[in-house]
Design an enzyme around this catalytic site. Structure first.
Site, PDB file in Angstrom:
ATOM      1  N   ARG A   1     -33.184 -28.688 -30.669  1.00 43.24           N
ATOM      2  CA  ARG A   1     -32.842 -29.987 -31.274  1.00 43.24           C
ATOM      3  C   ARG A   1     -34.132 -30.649 -31.792  1.00 43.24           C
ATOM      4  O   ARG A   1     -34.387 -30.701 -32.991  1.00 43.24           O
ATOM      5  CB  ARG A   1     -32.121 -30.877 -30.245  1.00 43.24           C
ATOM      6  CG  ARG A   1     -31.322 -32.008 -30.869  1.00 43.24           C
ATOM      7  CD  ARG A   1     -32.156 -33.181 -31.310  1.00 43.24           C
ATOM      8  NE  ARG A   1     -32.878 -33.805 -30.218  1.00 43.24           N
ATOM      9  CZ  ARG A   1     -33.862 -34.672 -30.405  1.00 43.24           C
ATOM     10  NH1 ARG A   1     -34.256 -35.013 -31.615  1.00 43.24           N
ATOM     11  NH2 ARG A   1     -34.499 -35.189 -29.375  1.00 43.24           N
ATOM     12  N   ASP A   2     -34.966 -31.080 -30.881  1.00 52.62           N
ATOM     13  CA  ASP A   2     -36.171 -31.825 -31.265  1.00 52.62           C
ATOM     14  C   ASP A   2     -37.096 -30.953 -32.119  1.00 52.62           C
ATOM     15  O   ASP A   2     -37.719 -31.416 -33.072  1.00 52.62           O
ATOM     16  CB  ASP A   2     -36.893 -32.281 -29.992  1.00 52.62           C
ATOM     17  CG  ASP A   2     -37.749 -33.516 -30.198  1.00 52.62           C
ATOM     18  OD1 ASP A   2     -37.962 -33.903 -31.358  1.00 52.62           O
ATOM     19  OD2 ASP A   2     -38.216 -34.090 -29.204  1.00 52.62           O
TER      20      ASP A   2
ATOM     21  N   HIS B   1     -40.094 -37.108 -21.296  1.00 56.30           N
ATOM     22  CA  HIS B   1     -40.081 -36.318 -22.532  1.00 56.30           C
ATOM     23  C   HIS B   1     -41.419 -36.570 -23.234  1.00 56.30           C
ATOM     24  O   HIS B   1     -41.663 -37.664 -23.727  1.00 56.30           O
ATOM     25  CB  HIS B   1     -38.897 -36.801 -23.373  1.00 56.30           C
ATOM     26  CG  HIS B   1     -38.782 -36.221 -24.744  1.00 56.30           C
ATOM     27  ND1 HIS B   1     -37.699 -35.456 -25.138  1.00 56.30           N
ATOM     28  CD2 HIS B   1     -39.580 -36.301 -25.834  1.00 56.30           C
ATOM     29  CE1 HIS B   1     -37.845 -35.101 -26.410  1.00 56.30           C
ATOM     30  NE2 HIS B   1     -38.977 -35.608 -26.858  1.00 56.30           N
TER      31      HIS B   1
ATOM     32  N   HIS C   1     -44.611 -35.381 -25.926  1.00 62.71           N
ATOM     33  CA  HIS C   1     -45.112 -34.580 -27.039  1.00 62.71           C
ATOM     34  C   HIS C   1     -46.603 -34.353 -26.820  1.00 62.71           C
ATOM     35  O   HIS C   1     -47.274 -35.178 -26.199  1.00 62.71           O
ATOM     36  CB  HIS C   1     -44.864 -35.300 -28.374  1.00 62.71           C
ATOM     37  CG  HIS C   1     -43.432 -35.206 -28.827  1.00 62.71           C
ATOM     38  ND1 HIS C   1     -43.051 -34.672 -30.036  1.00 62.71           N
ATOM     39  CD2 HIS C   1     -42.275 -35.555 -28.212  1.00 62.71           C
ATOM     40  CE1 HIS C   1     -41.738 -34.710 -30.156  1.00 62.71           C
ATOM     41  NE2 HIS C   1     -41.230 -35.244 -29.060  1.00 62.71           N
TER      42      HIS C   1
ATOM     43  N   CYS D   1     -44.500 -34.090 -35.535  1.00 70.39           N
ATOM     44  CA  CYS D   1     -44.515 -35.538 -35.444  1.00 70.39           C
ATOM     45  C   CYS D   1     -44.559 -36.078 -36.863  1.00 70.39           C
ATOM     46  O   CYS D   1     -45.513 -35.820 -37.584  1.00 70.39           O
ATOM     47  CB  CYS D   1     -45.737 -36.005 -34.662  1.00 70.39           C
ATOM     48  SG  CYS D   1     -45.926 -37.789 -34.689  1.00 70.39           S
TER      49      CYS D   1
ATOM     50  N   ASN E   1     -43.456 -30.997 -29.239  1.00 72.59           N
ATOM     51  CA  ASN E   1     -43.170 -31.283 -27.831  1.00 72.59           C
ATOM     52  C   ASN E   1     -44.121 -30.490 -26.940  1.00 72.59           C
ATOM     53  O   ASN E   1     -44.684 -29.482 -27.362  1.00 72.59           O
ATOM     54  CB  ASN E   1     -41.743 -30.838 -27.504  1.00 72.59           C
ATOM     55  CG  ASN E   1     -40.708 -31.590 -28.301  1.00 72.59           C
ATOM     56  OD1 ASN E   1     -40.555 -31.359 -29.496  1.00 72.59           O
ATOM     57  ND2 ASN E   1     -40.007 -32.490 -27.664  1.00 72.59           N
TER      58      ASN E   1
END
Ligand code: ZN
Length: 318
Positions: free
Chosen positions: A21-22, A213, A215, A246, A255
């Site tokens: 997803r991310d 979470h 990064h 990002c 991440n």
């Protein structure tokens, strides 16, 4: 060692894989649905038990996630597996329920400016969307996770008001979410900032189950995890191979990397249920899929006690 398990019953850390997803969301080229599912099934085979699989956003807004329901249908379910889907509104909640997600994840940014830029609405309007989707999750008996984006800093505003974080967490808990993710969306967390935000959240809301979470935008993602372990946090979100990016820092890493995280956790005496080398194999496959080297380190270096032959080492001369 305060980062170590506190008792024999405190050995398990839940690793939630968010790479599909991310991570994939920031890939420009569409990754075929079958390949997404193949990678997720391989991660499940490697022992990953928790995923944020995809996002039920408008396919027009994020074309990479347009196949959310199809990806969900191709995943080999097994007992104990938790497949979450990101859900932005009531319409997404209906789609996610139809796709049989095990958890609905929603997010609101703690920065007013970031929320405007990202969703074109205010924090209060985003919370109103959550208030509309929460009853849908309840109606289908699906647990809710509430993520607070930019909880540790915002690229537009700098420090975000802690009161915004607490207000959003309060709204989530009131709406029936027990799981809260504090998300460092743009890699601005540092260990002292993590302590401040986690401690404030926990003291106001002792019943919230907090996940972190991070990064790795500025290279200290795992240092933040070490601090989270000291604080007693036992769930982390990460991307295999370190997928992701990002949008506010072109070329920045994404991440924190799942293999590197799992390596750290195992070395610190935690259990994750994940076979690290099987995971590294899937991470290397991710590099083939996106067609470039990804930031994960463990998949390149291998186990700490891997023995190299002396002949393989080039000797320094002079
Ligand atoms: Zn993220």
């Amino acid at each position: 060692m305060s980062f170590a398990p506190r008792s024999p019953d405190d050995r398990f850390v839940l690793v939630t894989e968010v790479g599909t997803r991310d991570g994939f969301q920031s890939e420009k080229a569409f990754i075929p649905t079958e390949i997404k599912a193949e990678l997720i099934n391989a991660l499940i085979d490697a022992g990953v038990q928790s995923f944020e699989v995809t996002s039920f956003v408008s396919p027009r807004a994020v074309p990479q996630m347009a196949d959310a329901s199809q990806v969900m249908a191709l995943i080999q379910r097994r007992p104990g597996l938790r497949l979450a889907g990101l859900v932005p509104n009531a319409r997404g909640a209906e789609r996610a329920a139809a796709a049989k997600v095990d958890m609905m994840a929603c997010f609101v940014s703690a920065s007013e400016t970031h929320t405007q830029a990202n969703l074109n609405k205010s924090i209060d309007a985003a919370l109103a969307d959550f208030a509309e989707m929460a009853p849908i999750a309840k109606q289908y008996g699906i647990p809710l996770r509430g993520a607070v984006a930019t909880a540790f800093g915002c690229p537009f505003e700098g420090e975000v008001p802690l009161d915004n974080v607490l207000k959003i967490v309060g709204a989530y808990l009131e709406g029936g979410a027990r799981h809260i993710t504090l998300a460092d969306t743009t890699g601005m967390a540092t260990p002292p900032v993590v302590s401040r935000v986690v401690e404030a959240t926990r003291s106001r809301f002792p019943d919230a189950i907090i996940a972190l979470h991070f990064h790795n935008t500025r290279g200290i993602g795992l240092a933040n995890v070490m601090n989270g372990l000291e604080l007693g946090i036992r769930e982390y979100e990460s991307s295999f191979a370190g997928l992701g990016g990002c949008p506010f820092a072109p070329g920045a890493t994404g991440n924190i990397c799942t293999e590197d995280l799992v390596y750290l956790l195992h070395e610190c005496g935690y259990e994750t249920g994940i076979d690290l080398d099987a995971l590294a194999t899937v991470a290397r496959r991710a590099q083939d899929v996106v067609g470039r080297a990804l930031p994960g380190q463990y998949m390149k270096a291998g186990p700490r006690l891997k023995r190299s032959s002396l002949e393989s080492v080039r000797r320094a001369v002079g």
